[in-house]
Design an enzyme around this catalytic site. Structure first.
Site, PDB file in Angstrom:
ATOM      1  N   HIS A  58       0.857  -1.176   0.000  1.00  0.00           N
ATOM      2  CA  HIS A  58       0.000   0.000   0.000  1.00  0.00           C
ATOM      3  C   HIS A  58       0.900   1.235   0.000  1.00  0.00           C
ATOM      4  O   HIS A  58       0.765   2.104  -0.844  1.00  0.00           O
ATOM      5  CB  HIS A  58      -0.936  -0.028   1.220  1.00  0.00           C
ATOM      6  CG  HIS A  58      -1.986   1.032   1.194  1.00  0.00           C
ATOM      7  ND1 HIS A  58      -3.075   1.042   2.022  1.00  0.00           N
ATOM      8  CD2 HIS A  58      -2.107   2.133   0.439  1.00  0.00           C
ATOM      9  CE1 HIS A  58      -3.824   2.103   1.757  1.00  0.00           C
ATOM     10  NE2 HIS A  58      -3.249   2.787   0.812  1.00  0.00           N
ATOM     11  N   GLU A 137       0.553   7.973  -3.505  1.00  0.00           N
ATOM     12  CA  GLU A 137       1.442   7.560  -2.410  1.00  0.00           C
ATOM     13  C   GLU A 137       2.659   8.481  -2.323  1.00  0.00           C
ATOM     14  O   GLU A 137       3.113   8.836  -1.243  1.00  0.00           O
ATOM     15  CB  GLU A 137       1.875   6.099  -2.588  1.00  0.00           C
ATOM     16  CG  GLU A 137       0.750   5.089  -2.384  1.00  0.00           C
ATOM     17  CD  GLU A 137       0.135   5.171  -0.986  1.00  0.00           C
ATOM     18  OE1 GLU A 137       0.883   5.176   0.007  1.00  0.00           O
ATOM     19  OE2 GLU A 137      -1.108   5.249  -0.895  1.00  0.00           O
ATOM     20  N   HIS A 141       2.707  10.758   0.959  1.00  0.00           N
ATOM     21  CA  HIS A 141       3.651  10.196   1.934  1.00  0.00           C
ATOM     22  C   HIS A 141       5.113  10.315   1.505  1.00  0.00           C
ATOM     23  O   HIS A 141       5.960  10.755   2.271  1.00  0.00           O
ATOM     24  CB  HIS A 141       3.317   8.724   2.186  1.00  0.00           C
ATOM     25  CG  HIS A 141       1.911   8.478   2.633  1.00  0.00           C
ATOM     26  ND1 HIS A 141       1.469   8.806   3.900  1.00  0.00           N
ATOM     27  CD2 HIS A 141       0.831   7.955   1.988  1.00  0.00           C
ATOM     28  CE1 HIS A 141       0.190   8.478   4.014  1.00  0.00           C
ATOM     29  NE2 HIS A 141      -0.224   7.963   2.870  1.00  0.00           N
TER      30      HIS A 141
END
Ligand SMILES: *[C@@H]1O[C@H](CO)[C@@H](O)[C@H](O)[C@H]1NC(C)=O
Ligand SMILES: *[C@@H]1O[C@H](CO)[C@@H](O)[C@H](O)[C@H]1NC(C)=O
Ligand SMILES: *[C@@H]1O[C@H](CO)[C@@H](O)[C@H](O)[C@H]1NC(C)=O
Length: 246
Positions: A58, A137, A141
């Site tokens: 993930h 992502e 992040h």
């Protein structure tokens, strides 16, 4: 001449330090496709067919050991001050969206894309585009990781391959099954023993409401390579859970 270099170094150093994001560890997060796909929402695998019966990535998420209270960039001290100020206070448990002018570039990660299609595929039916998933992502992040794009994705893949959760669980007799339920503690213990740090386990529910292992969070140090112990928030699991076949 020497003086010139010294003053240049003094000028540059604070800029470098200021641009690094401050956080405590990474969550390396993998999902079990069987538990993604058997909910009432279902799943979609890019290119069609079933996802592999293997944990997929993930993301690699910078995280704070304890949630922080900030006001803009300023640490807000809860001293019972002005009511309006306190109302605006925002709890942050991780840094996010740190990069402004650094969109994910396929060129930067071209040699990793083959592995990522296999091990980091989106399963979402709403947004069934791998590159859009990886861009999300990276933006949310990765841009806070203090790594460049290639390093960020490569480290996440390497950690996944080094501690192969599917294999670790199989070695402990925990294999995907639509019938069997497993003790949550046996799953946690198997991963803790193999990696040296206890994971955080997240569960969801299948279409008939049964609790099942959905995501595994492993805590990793700031180099993205060393397992560390970290705090374990509650995540909706029960003492016994399913680990469904894909
Ligand atoms: C993990 O191990 C399984 C079973 O041995 C294997 O099929 C799979 O390819 C491995 N996954 C990764 C990411 O290396
Ligand atoms: C995490 O904690 C366990 C139990 O206290 C300990 O055995 C283990 O060595 C620790 N692991 C790390 C990576 O610090
Ligand atoms: C397990 O259940 C899933 C979802 O209901 C189904 O797609 C899959 O074929 C089943 N697998 C086995 C081995 O029965």
């Amino acid at each position: 001449m020497r003086l010139h270099y010294c003053s240049l170094a003094a000028l540059l150093l604070p800029l470098v330090v200021a641009s690094a994001t401050d956080f405590d560890y990474f969550y390396h997060v993998q999902q079990w496709p069987g538990s993604y796909c058997d909910t009432k929402f279902g799943c979609c695998y890019p290119g069609g067919g079933k996802p592999p019966a293997d944990f997929t990535l993930h993301g690699l998420w910078p995280n704070y050991a304890a949630c922080r209270t900030t006001y803009g960039d300023v640490q807000l001290v809860d001293d019972g001050g002005v009511a309006g100020e306190l109302e605006k206070k925002k709890k942050k448990c991780w840094p996010e969206f740190c990069g402004k002018d650094d969109p994910l570039s396929p060129v930067q990660i071209s040699d990793l894309i083959g592995d990522m299609q296999q091990s980091w595929a989106t399963l979402s039916c709403k947004n069934n585009e791998n590159f859009a998933f990886w861009t999300h992502e990276w933006d949310k992040h990765g841009s806070c990781s203090n790594f460049d794009q290639h390093t960020y994705f490569q480290l996440a893949l390497q950690y996944q391959a080094r501690f192969n959760l599917t294999a670790i669980l199989a070695d402990a007799g925990i294999v995907p099954s639509n019938e069997t339920t497993y003790y949550l503690s046996s799953i946690r213990d198997a991963i803790a023993e193999a990696t040296g740090s206890a994971p955080n386990l997240e569960c969801n529910r299948d279409a008939s409401g049964e609790t099942q292992l959905y995501q595994v969070y492993q805590c990793v140090d700031l180099t993205g390579t060393v397992p560390v112990n970290c705090t374990l928030p509650k995540t909706g699991c029960t003492d016994k859970v399913k680990f469904p076949a894909v």
